[in-house]
Design a protein around this motif. Sequence first.
Motif, mmCIF file in Angstrom:
data_model
loop_
_atom_site.group_PDB
_atom_site.id
_atom_site.type_symbol
_atom_site.label_atom_id
_atom_site.label_comp_id
_atom_site.label_asym_id
_atom_site.label_seq_id
_atom_site.Cartn_x
_atom_site.Cartn_y
_atom_site.Cartn_z
ATOM 1 N N GLY A 48 0.797 -1.225 0.000
ATOM 2 C CA GLY A 48 0.000 0.000 0.000
ATOM 3 C C GLY A 48 0.824 1.267 0.000
ATOM 4 N N THR A 49 0.249 2.324 -0.549
ATOM 5 C CA THR A 49 0.830 3.669 -0.517
ATOM 6 C C THR A 49 -0.218 4.595 0.078
ATOM 7 N N ARG A 50 0.174 5.296 1.123
ATOM 8 C CA ARG A 50 -0.759 6.267 1.734
ATOM 9 C C ARG A 50 -0.604 7.595 1.010
ATOM 10 N N LEU A 51 -1.658 8.002 0.297
ATOM 11 C CA LEU A 51 -1.637 9.252 -0.466
ATOM 12 C C LEU A 51 -2.428 10.320 0.273
ATOM 13 N N THR A 52 -1.794 11.467 0.430
ATOM 14 C CA THR A 52 -2.462 12.626 1.030
ATOM 15 C C THR A 52 -2.528 13.734 -0.001
ATOM 16 N N VAL A 53 -3.727 14.238 -0.253
ATOM 17 C CA VAL A 53 -3.899 15.373 -1.151
ATOM 18 C C VAL A 53 -4.065 16.616 -0.288
ATOM 19 N N LYS A 54 -3.172 17.589 -0.505
ATOM 20 C CA LYS A 54 -3.157 18.797 0.324
ATOM 21 C C LYS A 54 -3.880 19.943 -0.373
ATOM 22 N N PRO A 55 -4.654 20.709 0.381
ATOM 23 C CA PRO A 55 -5.387 21.829 -0.232
ATOM 24 C C PRO A 55 -4.465 22.992 -0.557
#
Lengths: 112, 114
Positions: A105-112
């Motif tokens: 798995g890859t934990r993806l965070t999309v930042k505003p």
Amino acid sequence: AQTVTQSQPEMSVQEAETVTLSCTYDTSESNYYLFWYKQPPSRQMILVIRQEAYKQQNATENRFSVNFQKAAKSFSLKISDSQLGDTAMYFCAYYNNNDMRFGAGTRLTVKP
Amino acid sequence: DTAVSQTPKYLVTQMGNDKSIKCEQNLGHDTMYWYKQDSKKFLKIMFSYNNKELIINETVPNRFSPKSPDKAHLNLHINSLELGDSAVYFCASSQVQHRNEKLFFGSGTQLSVL
């Protein structure tokens, strides 16, 4: 058993930008299927995109596309125009003959 | 209607107890699976059944016993629960048809062993 490797435990991207998640796998089979699944905090496993190994054309689903390199056994996921709702764990998976194996798995965070 | 449903969603129990997780799919699929997701989010296949027959059994302790009374159900019974059994358990199903293989997942059962 086949193995699936995701070498990026965590990634982040700014909203509206593009990000690519990597995946490699090991198999001696010629016919198989590859998947990307998304798991948001809700825990539900959601199919993002699917690729059949016998098809050379890369699969696309709206903002999601893959780069499938069969000889290199590589299957990366590109997310274009990233949205906040794309924040999740992403799992690469290999399927053949009633057996599906997942990467770490890859934990993806999309930042505003 | 939920395609793959598993119950309960949450299960808290004491070490040494026996518990069961039920799974049902209404998709008409032939193959069903159990996966374990540990605290690091790693998803590991435990079992797969095709038309009620065991296909894959991945070095799972024999305290875990799957039961498939028909191809729409695959239940998981766990004896003598241990602390290390704490995880999220996912049921899934698939169908080999028209080259359209993909897994449909249940919503998971969070098992906590105290």
